[in-house]
Design a protein around this motif. Sequence first.
Motif, PDB file in Angstrom:
ATOM      1  N   UNK A  47      53.866  47.563  90.250  1.00  0.00           N
ATOM      2  CA  UNK A  47      55.067  48.658  91.094  1.00  0.00           C
ATOM      3  C   UNK A  47      54.496  48.589  92.458  1.00  0.00           C
ATOM      4  N   UNK A  48      53.337  48.888  92.817  1.00  0.00           N
ATOM      5  CA  UNK A  48      53.026  48.544  94.268  1.00  0.00           C
ATOM      6  C   UNK A  48      53.110  47.162  94.850  1.00  0.00           C
ATOM      7  N   UNK A  49      53.254  46.393  93.965  1.00  0.00           N
ATOM      8  CA  UNK A  49      53.473  45.137  94.588  1.00  0.00           C
ATOM      9  C   UNK A  49      55.056  44.828  94.737  1.00  0.00           C
ATOM     10  N   UNK A  50      55.636  45.263  93.899  1.00  0.00           N
ATOM     11  CA  UNK A  50      57.141  45.082  93.883  1.00  0.00           C
ATOM     12  C   UNK A  50      57.972  46.079  94.899  1.00  0.00           C
ATOM     13  N   UNK A  51      57.555  47.335  94.917  1.00  0.00           N
ATOM     14  CA  UNK A  51      57.927  47.966  95.810  1.00  0.00           C
ATOM     15  C   UNK A  51      57.292  48.363  97.154  1.00  0.00           C
ATOM     16  N   UNK A  52      57.917  48.920  98.203  1.00  0.00           N
ATOM     17  CA  UNK A  52      57.030  49.036  99.235  1.00  0.00           C
ATOM     18  C   UNK A  52      56.755  50.735  99.217  1.00  0.00           C
ATOM     19  N   UNK A  53      55.685  50.913  98.345  1.00  0.00           N
ATOM     20  CA  UNK A  53      55.289  52.263  97.878  1.00  0.00           C
ATOM     21  C   UNK A  53      54.341  52.885  99.037  1.00  0.00           C
ATOM     22  N   UNK A  54      53.400  52.159  99.353  1.00  0.00           N
ATOM     23  CA  UNK A  54      52.379  52.545 100.290  1.00  0.00           C
ATOM     24  C   UNK A  54      51.846  51.541 101.031  1.00  0.00           C
ATOM     25  N   UNK A  55      51.634  52.028 102.306  1.00  0.00           N
ATOM     26  CA  UNK A  55      51.322  51.070 103.493  1.00  0.00           C
ATOM     27  C   UNK A  55      49.816  51.548 104.008  1.00  0.00           C
TER      28      UNK A  55
END
Length: 212
Positions: A47-55
């Motif tokens: 999910x963190x790879x697919x969506x820009x959840x955390x930067x």
Amino acid sequence: MKLQDIFDHLSHGELRNVFLTDPSRGELTEENKKQLLTHVRMGLTALHTRFFIKEQVHSLVLEPGETRYVLDLPDLLRIESVKDTEDNEYLLNILNEPESLHTPNYRTLVVPASLDATMLLVTYRADHKPFGTEETYYPPNMVDIDLPPMYLEPLLYFVASRVMNPIGMTEAFHDGNNYAAKYEQACQRLVNDGYPLDQGYHQDRFHSNGWV
């Protein structure tokens, strides 16, 4: 979010058959706990790879004559944007543009030899906060899961698919594939609701800076 929240959701509703318990005690065995944690870790990274959840932002010091830099960051998933210390943003991965920076792989940044800067601020898509095997011995309500609540549903379907895939077909119906399809549908709903897959920088920046 706590690991207990995930276990509670897996143990109720349509996912109750996915919750691996000791039938005699109605609770997770230590071995099943480790198995589920492995699936949860994989789902979080997916999910963190697919969506820009955390930067995260990494300060990269440039060396004279050096144009290729490997970012040895354990939580790095993808380089999203690059700025200098004066907040000037650089082109990234623009083909046939000599001033553009490039990422030949997910953790390597190639800068033009003509770049006039001594330090770059690299914004990257970051993975979830890791948790190790020692968490298998903690009470689930003490284990923090690094995921916003709106991503819980696809995570549950991801775990369900991983658990059910080895079981295979039952009466011409494949539970693992069914949950994999539900995972994709849940992800698509997040996209439709406006949750970002990426920053959307590159195309907009290319036009707004007057390159075309």
